[in-house]
Design a protein around this motif. Structure first.
Motif: not given
Lengths: 208, 99
Positions: B9, B16-17, B19-22, B24
């Motif tokens: 994504q 660095i994080f 949001l789609n697959c969480m 980091k």
């Protein structure tokens, strides 16, 4: 990016439950905190690359127009104040809490970060019994970068002493001091600033 | 634009994080300090000094080796001239006897 655009991005992947965002696919939770600029963001930026079991996990920082959006990994649990509202902690529980808090503070100090005021409200215990140092977001400036190169060794020792007394009595040291001889000795020494660092308090507590 | 190492994504700038697959992705800290230009110049100088020293040693060795060679050649010449004298003497004796 505006707050509206950021929230739209968040809503694409998360469902909102009260103030917590729950991931649509794996159900993991994050909490988002908006803080108005100017805000001392440097300590949080430093914490982006740190993961410690006893410390809150900063996932990311979004620089929005007039504010910052701070993303934290959410852990289920309550703060110490809520847990010990009507009861007091056993010595074993107090040991677990204080050792975990000292671990978290040691990590922060190594990065040159200090807690201006660590309260029982900032210490959380998860449903699995894991102690985490986090924020209750009462004040705007919660973490500070140390002005000197190194954090003074005695930083936070007093607060740890107060926390120790609170878990065992439910009160501050000025209200009521714990009566147990050995533990009271550690509390008095911590409040009086006689410990060199939080690491020394941790060692003393572990020997109990 | 940067992409998430886990799901691919696209990530916003400096994020660095994912949001789609969480995921980091923690930026890795460099354990060794980065090499500076000054350091590379220093090492270059050291390298050059070593080469010059090797060359000097080689030249000195060559010099002594040539000296020794000259001595050997000189000795060889001496020997060959003595052999020639003996040969002449022998020939003379042979002719003198009238054989």
């Amino acid at each position: 990016m505006t707050r509206k655009e950021f929230l739209a991005l968040l809503n694409k992947h998360f469902d909102k439950e009260n103030n917590i965002f729950v991931h649509k696919q794996n159900g993991e939770k994050i909490s988002v905190v908006f803080v108005q600029k100017p805000f001392e963001i440097e300590p949080f930026e430093k914490l982006l690359s740190i993961t410690n079991a006893n410390l809150f996990d900063v996932l990311d920082i979004y620089d929005l127009q007039n504010e910052f959006a701070l993303l934290f990994k959410y852990t289920d649990g309550n703060c110490i104040t809520e847990i010990y509202q009507n009861k007091i902690a056993s010595v074993a529980d107090m040991k677990n809490i204080i050792v975990s808090v000292c671990n978290a503070l040691m990590v922060l100090h190594m990065q040159g970060i200090t807690y201006p005021k660590l309260d029982p409200e900032d210490v959380f215990v998860s449903s699995g019994g894991l102690v985490k140092v986090g924020f209750s977001w009462r004040e705007k400036q919660i973490l500070e970068m140390c002005k000197q190169k190194k954090v003074p060794k005695k930083t936070d020792c007093k607060q740890v002493g107060e926390l120790m007394n609170f878990t065992l009595t439910g009160h501050t040291t000025s209200e009521s001091l714990y009566e147990g001889k050995k533990i009271a000795g550690i509390i008095k020494k911590a409040i009086g600033g006689k410990y060199e660092s939080v690491e020394d308090i941790k060692i003393a507590v572990m020997k109990l | 634009m940067a992409k998430c190492p886990c799901c691919g994504q696209e990530l916003n700038q400096n994020q660095i994080f994912c949001l789609n697959c969480m995921t980091k992705s923690i930026p890795q800290k460099e354990i060794n300090p980065p090499k500076s230009k000054v350091k590379s110049i220093e090492s270059n100088i050291v390298f050059r000094v070593i080469i010059v020293l090797v060359l000097i040693v080689a030249i000195v060795y060559m010099f002594f080796a040539t000296q020794k060679m000259l001595e050997v050649v000189k000795e060889y010449n001496d020997v060959s001239s003595r052999v020639a004298q003996h040969q002449l003497k022998y020939n003379y004796n042979f002719l003198d006897k009238g054989e």
